[in-house]
Design a protein around this motif. Structure first.
Motif, mmCIF file in Angstrom:
data_model
loop_
_atom_site.group_PDB
_atom_site.id
_atom_site.type_symbol
_atom_site.label_atom_id
_atom_site.label_comp_id
_atom_site.label_asym_id
_atom_site.label_seq_id
_atom_site.Cartn_x
_atom_site.Cartn_y
_atom_site.Cartn_z
ATOM 1 N N SER A 194 -2.962 13.299 -17.248
ATOM 2 C CA SER A 194 -1.920 12.608 -16.462
ATOM 3 C C SER A 194 -1.966 11.097 -16.702
ATOM 4 C CB SER A 194 -2.073 12.936 -14.966
ATOM 5 O OG SER A 194 -3.237 12.348 -14.422
ATOM 6 N N LYS A 195 -3.172 10.543 -16.832
ATOM 7 C CA LYS A 195 -3.275 9.100 -17.061
ATOM 8 C C LYS A 195 -2.761 8.733 -18.458
ATOM 9 C CE LYS A 195 -4.731 6.315 -14.782
ATOM 10 N NZ LYS A 195 -4.065 5.456 -13.762
ATOM 11 N N LEU A 196 -3.026 9.613 -19.433
ATOM 12 C CA LEU A 196 -2.533 9.349 -20.789
ATOM 13 C C LEU A 196 -1.000 9.384 -20.801
ATOM 14 C CD1 LEU A 196 -3.271 8.821 -23.743
ATOM 15 C CD2 LEU A 196 -3.363 11.303 -24.086
ATOM 16 N N ASP A 216 0.852 -1.192 0.000
ATOM 17 C CA ASP A 216 0.000 0.000 0.000
ATOM 18 C C ASP A 216 0.890 1.245 0.000
ATOM 19 O OD1 ASP A 216 0.897 0.334 2.579
ATOM 20 O OD2 ASP A 216 -1.001 -0.206 3.533
ATOM 21 N N ARG A 217 0.240 2.392 0.074
ATOM 22 C CA ARG A 217 0.983 3.635 -0.063
ATOM 23 C C ARG A 217 2.070 3.796 1.012
ATOM 24 N NH1 ARG A 217 -1.821 9.148 -1.299
ATOM 25 N NH2 ARG A 217 -0.034 10.488 -1.314
ATOM 26 N N ASP A 218 1.778 3.319 2.235
ATOM 27 C CA ASP A 218 2.779 3.411 3.310
ATOM 28 C C ASP A 218 3.976 2.513 3.022
ATOM 29 O OD1 ASP A 218 1.224 5.185 4.649
ATOM 30 O OD2 ASP A 218 0.320 3.708 5.983
ATOM 31 N N PHE A 241 -3.501 8.785 -8.494
ATOM 32 C CA PHE A 241 -4.182 9.967 -7.955
ATOM 33 C C PHE A 241 -5.511 10.030 -8.689
ATOM 34 C CE2 PHE A 241 -5.212 14.487 -7.775
ATOM 35 C CZ PHE A 241 -4.885 14.825 -6.468
ATOM 36 N N THR A 242 -6.588 9.602 -8.016
ATOM 37 C CA THR A 242 -7.862 9.414 -8.727
ATOM 38 C C THR A 242 -8.890 10.502 -8.416
ATOM 39 O OG1 THR A 242 -8.587 7.948 -6.945
ATOM 40 C CG2 THR A 242 -7.657 6.893 -8.887
ATOM 41 N N LYS A 243 -8.469 11.536 -7.679
ATOM 42 C CA LYS A 243 -9.432 12.599 -7.345
ATOM 43 C C LYS A 243 -9.514 13.560 -8.540
ATOM 44 C CE LYS A 243 -8.564 12.068 -2.451
ATOM 45 N NZ LYS A 243 -7.237 11.716 -1.967
HETATM 46 N N1 LIG Z 1 -11.993 4.775 -9.779
HETATM 47 C C1 LIG Z 1 -12.417 4.861 -11.038
HETATM 48 O O1 LIG Z 1 -13.591 5.156 -11.309
HETATM 49 C C2 LIG Z 1 -11.487 4.560 -12.170
HETATM 50 C C3 LIG Z 1 -11.960 4.662 -13.500
HETATM 51 C C4 LIG Z 1 -11.091 4.392 -14.548
HETATM 52 C C5 LIG Z 1 -9.794 4.030 -14.288
HETATM 53 N N2 LIG Z 1 -9.363 3.945 -12.997
HETATM 54 C C6 LIG Z 1 -7.975 3.580 -12.768
HETATM 55 O O2 LIG Z 1 -7.961 2.323 -12.102
HETATM 56 C C7 LIG Z 1 -6.856 2.256 -11.215
HETATM 57 C C8 LIG Z 1 -7.308 1.878 -9.837
HETATM 58 O O3 LIG Z 1 -8.202 2.868 -9.355
HETATM 59 P P1 LIG Z 1 -8.924 2.735 -7.942
HETATM 60 O O4 LIG Z 1 -10.350 3.043 -8.167
HETATM 61 O O5 LIG Z 1 -8.516 1.463 -7.289
HETATM 62 O O6 LIG Z 1 -8.260 3.979 -7.187
HETATM 63 P P2 LIG Z 1 -8.222 4.294 -5.636
HETATM 64 O O7 LIG Z 1 -9.263 3.510 -4.921
HETATM 65 O O8 LIG Z 1 -8.194 5.778 -5.515
HETATM 66 O O9 LIG Z 1 -6.810 3.707 -5.199
HETATM 67 C C9 LIG Z 1 -5.599 4.300 -5.538
HETATM 68 C C10 LIG Z 1 -4.622 3.997 -4.428
HETATM 69 O O10 LIG Z 1 -3.354 4.555 -4.783
HETATM 70 C C11 LIG Z 1 -2.823 5.133 -3.610
HETATM 71 N N3 LIG Z 1 -1.795 6.119 -3.920
HETATM 72 C C12 LIG Z 1 -1.934 7.427 -4.239
HETATM 73 N N4 LIG Z 1 -0.723 7.992 -4.423
HETATM 74 C C13 LIG Z 1 0.196 7.025 -4.222
HETATM 75 C C14 LIG Z 1 1.600 6.981 -4.252
HETATM 76 N N5 LIG Z 1 2.330 8.069 -4.517
HETATM 77 N N6 LIG Z 1 2.235 5.812 -4.001
HETATM 78 C C15 LIG Z 1 1.510 4.709 -3.704
HETATM 79 N N7 LIG Z 1 0.177 4.682 -3.630
HETATM 80 C C16 LIG Z 1 -0.484 5.832 -3.901
HETATM 81 C C17 LIG Z 1 -4.019 5.740 -2.908
HETATM 82 O O11 LIG Z 1 -3.735 6.025 -1.570
HETATM 83 P P3 LIG Z 1 -4.511 7.248 -0.850
HETATM 84 O O12 LIG Z 1 -5.931 6.864 -0.789
HETATM 85 O O13 LIG Z 1 -3.814 7.323 0.472
HETATM 86 O O14 LIG Z 1 -4.267 8.472 -1.706
HETATM 87 C C18 LIG Z 1 -5.031 4.610 -3.080
HETATM 88 O O15 LIG Z 1 -4.907 3.638 -2.059
HETATM 89 C C19 LIG Z 1 -6.175 3.635 -11.309
HETATM 90 O O16 LIG Z 1 -5.119 3.541 -12.222
HETATM 91 C C20 LIG Z 1 -7.253 4.537 -11.852
HETATM 92 O O17 LIG Z 1 -6.696 5.633 -12.544
HETATM 93 C C21 LIG Z 1 -10.179 4.180 -11.937
#
Ligand SMILES: NC(=O)c1ccc[n+]([C@@H]2O[C@H](COP(=O)([O-])OP(=O)(O)OC[C@H]3O[C@@H](n4cnc5c(N)ncnc54)[C@H](OP(=O)(O)O)[C@@H]3O)[C@@H](O)[C@H]2O)c1
Length: 292
Positions: free
Chosen positions: A128-130, A31-33, A61-63
């Protein structure tokens, strides 16, 4: 699930990371930690220590709205850090799995987006994702998986809606953006399926084939959870007029054409069935869930 390769998961505390944790009990879960992917040294240390066959980068960074004001941070996590992971993967001969998003498209196309369609992100998050995709594509072995509208254990649209439904009789929800809602557990299963058949390159992978609008998704989740709120269908313009804080632009059409993965025998269940399963598995059908 039988997966016999050493799999390292970054961002293991997020929705997709937690889904992998359940599916592949032997996975190395960071995880991130445990691993901040923006540190090249930390990434190389982790990769050299664990020498995985597969690196799944679930960290991001999904925000989406916050990214508009925090461009540097979004680029650091979603793009620059992927360069470190690609370098780490190459050093140990691993394949890098990089999830990406429908938000790399402008959303103006009428029909579903295929892998060959031109990109044109309208938000900082999409940009950023691209950029992250491009770094991932520099890894000798890579699997870039674009998905959409993910829900799982964590922060997501369905949770927000169900929480709001506890307090409000009527919820205004956008009805002119469409996409394929995707359960994180199904996405992780599909990624394993692609790895199992030796897929590499760029794939679209999302829930089913029949698109939903956000309002469809909200209405279905409220109905399955047994809550009483009604959904008022509004346009993006109407929704934005009620918001005080800035909102990033989102594609009107987010529907991904997943036929390339389907041709390899990998497809994800329809979103309606997946939402029902999710609400049962996450016990979100109860009026209040333990973490809210
Ligand atoms: N969620 C969607 O609707 C969606 C849609 C399309 C694609 N995606 C893609 O699918 C993938 C998974 O998304 P998800 O929904 O599982 O996202 P998520 O729930 O936001 O999980 C992302 C994780 O990454 C961690 N993180 C952030 N910065 C970090 C760093 N510098 N080092 C290590 N960990 C870090 C976050 O920790 P914190 O919470 O502490 O920040 C969080 O635990 C991502 O690539 C996202 O772009 C997501």
């Amino acid at each position: 699930m039988g997966f016999d390769k050493a799999l390292l998961v970054t961002g293991a505390g997020g929705q997709l990371g937690l889904a992998f944790a359940d599916l592949v009990p032997d996975a190395i879960l960071l995880d991130r930690d445990a691993l901040d992917i923006t540190s090249r040294d930390a990434v190389m240390d982790a990769v050299r220590t664990h020498r995985p066959d597969v690196i799944v980068n679930s960290a991001a960074f999904t925000k989406v709205d916050q990214a508009e004001a925090e461009r540097d941070k979004a680029m650091l996590v979603n793009a620059e850090a992927v360069r470190h992971l690609a370098g780490g993967a190459d050093e140990v001969g691993a394949i890098l799995v990089q999830p990406s998003t429908d938000y790399v498209f402008d959303g103006d196309k009428e029909t579903p987006y295929s892998e060959d369609d031109p990109t044109g992100p309208g938000s900082v998050y999409g940009v950023s994702k691209l950029a992250g995709e491009r770094h991932a594509a520099n890894a000798k072995r890579h699997l870039i998986v674009r998905t959409s509208w993910v829900f799982g254990e964590g922060r997501n649209f369905i949770r927000t809606i169900l929480k709001a439904a506890d307090d409000l009789d009527e919820l205004s929800v956008v009805d002119d953006q469409k996409g394929l809602p995707t359960y994180a557990v199904d996405l992780a299963t599909g990624i394993i399926g692609l790895l199992d058949v030796g897929a590499d390159g760029l794939f679209h992978l999302a829930g089913g084939e029949e698109p939903a609008t956000w309002a469809d998704l909200a209405e279905h989740a409220i109905s399955v959870s047994g809550k009483a709120s009604k959904v008022k269908r509004v346009t993006t313009e109407e929704f934005l007029s009620t918001r005080a804080s800035p909102v990033a632009p989102r594609p009107k059409n987010s529907v991904l054409d997943c036929s390339k993965a389907r041709a390899l025998g990998v497809s994800l269940p329809d979103w309606r069935e997946a939402v029902s399963r999710y609400l049962t598995e996450a016990r979100l059908t109860q009026t209040s869930s333990p973490d809210e």
